[in-house]
Write a protein that holds these residues in place. Structure first.
Motif, mmCIF file in Angstrom:
data_model
loop_
_atom_site.group_PDB
_atom_site.id
_atom_site.type_symbol
_atom_site.label_atom_id
_atom_site.label_comp_id
_atom_site.label_asym_id
_atom_site.label_seq_id
_atom_site.Cartn_x
_atom_site.Cartn_y
_atom_site.Cartn_z
ATOM 1 N N ASN A 11 0.843 -1.192 0.000
ATOM 2 C CA ASN A 11 0.000 0.000 0.000
ATOM 3 C C ASN A 11 0.882 1.247 0.000
ATOM 4 O O ASN A 11 1.842 1.339 0.753
ATOM 5 C CB ASN A 11 -0.920 0.007 1.211
ATOM 6 C CG ASN A 11 -1.951 -1.106 1.134
ATOM 7 O OD1 ASN A 11 -2.404 -1.470 0.037
ATOM 8 N ND2 ASN A 11 -2.301 -1.667 2.267
ATOM 9 N N CYS A 12 0.517 2.186 -0.858
ATOM 10 C CA CYS A 12 1.242 3.455 -0.907
ATOM 11 C C CYS A 12 1.100 4.172 0.432
ATOM 12 O O CYS A 12 -0.003 4.280 0.963
ATOM 13 C CB CYS A 12 0.680 4.316 -2.043
ATOM 14 S SG CYS A 12 1.339 5.992 -2.057
ATOM 15 N N VAL A 13 2.218 4.623 0.972
ATOM 16 C CA VAL A 13 2.159 5.287 2.278
ATOM 17 C C VAL A 13 1.487 6.657 2.179
ATOM 18 O O VAL A 13 1.012 7.186 3.165
ATOM 19 C CB VAL A 13 3.573 5.457 2.899
ATOM 20 C CG1 VAL A 13 4.166 4.102 3.224
ATOM 21 C CG2 VAL A 13 4.486 6.243 1.971
ATOM 22 N N ALA A 14 1.431 7.210 0.943
ATOM 23 C CA ALA A 14 0.872 8.552 0.777
ATOM 24 C C ALA A 14 -0.638 8.503 0.535
ATOM 25 O O ALA A 14 -1.399 9.210 1.196
ATOM 26 C CB ALA A 14 1.561 9.281 -0.365
ATOM 27 N N CYS A 15 -1.083 7.638 -0.399
ATOM 28 C CA CYS A 15 -2.505 7.617 -0.747
ATOM 29 C C CYS A 15 -3.204 6.337 -0.303
ATOM 30 O O CYS A 15 -4.431 6.257 -0.345
ATOM 31 C CB CYS A 15 -2.696 7.825 -2.261
ATOM 32 S SG CYS A 15 -2.081 6.442 -3.247
ATOM 33 N N GLY A 16 -2.454 5.335 0.097
ATOM 34 C CA GLY A 16 -3.039 4.118 0.652
ATOM 35 C C GLY A 16 -3.477 3.104 -0.382
ATOM 36 O O GLY A 16 -3.938 2.021 -0.025
ATOM 37 N N VAL A 25 7.777 4.845 -7.931
ATOM 38 C CA VAL A 25 6.883 6.001 -7.823
ATOM 39 C C VAL A 25 5.447 5.483 -7.861
ATOM 40 O O VAL A 25 5.108 4.624 -8.666
ATOM 41 C CB VAL A 25 7.126 6.994 -8.993
ATOM 42 C CG1 VAL A 25 6.172 8.174 -8.886
ATOM 43 C CG2 VAL A 25 8.573 7.456 -9.010
ATOM 44 N N CYS A 26 4.604 5.986 -6.977
ATOM 45 C CA CYS A 26 3.196 5.578 -6.955
ATOM 46 C C CYS A 26 2.504 6.076 -8.223
ATOM 47 O O CYS A 26 2.559 7.276 -8.521
ATOM 48 C CB CYS A 26 2.507 6.148 -5.719
ATOM 49 S SG CYS A 26 0.723 5.826 -5.696
ATOM 50 N N PRO A 27 1.837 5.171 -9.001
ATOM 51 C CA PRO A 27 1.162 5.608 -10.244
ATOM 52 C C PRO A 27 -0.078 6.442 -9.962
ATOM 53 O O PRO A 27 -0.576 7.110 -10.864
ATOM 54 C CB PRO A 27 0.795 4.284 -10.925
ATOM 55 C CG PRO A 27 0.793 3.274 -9.832
ATOM 56 C CD PRO A 27 1.748 3.730 -8.773
ATOM 57 N N TYR A 28 -0.573 6.436 -8.754
ATOM 58 C CA TYR A 28 -1.810 7.168 -8.430
ATOM 59 C C TYR A 28 -1.527 8.589 -7.941
ATOM 60 O O TYR A 28 -2.109 9.547 -8.399
ATOM 61 C CB TYR A 28 -2.613 6.407 -7.373
ATOM 62 C CG TYR A 28 -2.930 5.006 -7.791
ATOM 63 C CD1 TYR A 28 -3.897 4.762 -8.769
ATOM 64 C CD2 TYR A 28 -2.255 3.932 -7.239
ATOM 65 C CE1 TYR A 28 -4.185 3.463 -9.169
ATOM 66 C CE2 TYR A 28 -2.539 2.630 -7.623
ATOM 67 C CZ TYR A 28 -3.501 2.403 -8.593
ATOM 68 O OH TYR A 28 -3.772 1.142 -8.991
ATOM 69 N N CYS A 29 -0.613 8.699 -6.987
ATOM 70 C CA CYS A 29 -0.396 10.025 -6.391
ATOM 71 C C CYS A 29 1.002 10.581 -6.694
ATOM 72 O O CYS A 29 1.284 11.732 -6.395
ATOM 73 C CB CYS A 29 -0.624 9.986 -4.883
ATOM 74 S SG CYS A 29 0.666 9.091 -3.986
ATOM 75 N N GLY A 30 1.857 9.736 -7.277
ATOM 76 C CA GLY A 30 3.186 10.228 -7.640
ATOM 77 C C GLY A 30 4.179 10.250 -6.494
ATOM 78 O O GLY A 30 5.276 10.790 -6.622
#
Ligand SMILES: [Zn+2]
Length: 149
Positions: A11-16, A25-30
């Motif tokens: 899980n992305c720590v920024a957007c979950g 790099v997270c493809p959703y929030c960058g």
């Protein structure tokens, strides 16, 4: 009941949101995970233990030298007045031992370890070189967090 996530995602720590395990790099929030993966900066190290250690080492050396001179002097005059020179030799020996402990404390301060012994060395070094020894002691006390124990 939600089962544990597959190992291939996290899980992305920024957007979950669930993203590939090895994504940089997270493809959703960058969110850039390379920043997180970078080594955690070391605890900030100041020059205080080094300066303090050097001051205490010098203070210890002064005690060692003075102690050595007292011992040598006392030994030279040993035949003239046994009582007084005996005390002189004893004082010199004590001072030399104190100097050696101060020296070791200063070395520990340089290595940022054995905080208690570094402080002890600083205290014992006061007899050899009071003001610089005191400054060294204060510097070591201020750098308490930099010591490994
Ligand atoms: Zn994200």
């Amino acid at each position: 009941m939600q089962s544990s996530a597959p190992q291939s995602t996290r899980n992305c720590v920024a957007c979950g949101r669930s993203i590939a395990w090895d994504a940089n790099v997270c493809p959703y929030c960058g969110h850039d995970f390379r920043m997180v993966m970078a080594p955690v900066p070391q605890k900030k190290e100041s020059a205080m233990p080094v300066i303090g250690g050097i001051l205490i080492i010098i203070a210890g050396l002064i005690e060692l030298v003075v102690g050595g001179v007292l011992m040598a002097g006392g030994t030279v005059f040993l035949g003239l007045s046994l009582g007084t020179s005996g005390i002189l030799v004893a004082c010199g020996a004590v001072l030399a031992i104190v100097g050696i402990i101060a020296l070791l404390g200063g070395i520990f301060a340089l290595q940022r370890k054995h905080f208690g012994l570094a402080v002890l060395g600083g205290v014992l070094g006061l007899g050899g070189w009071f003001i610089p020894g005191l400054i060294g002691l204060i510097l070591i006390a201020l750098a308490r967090d930099e010591f490994h124990d």
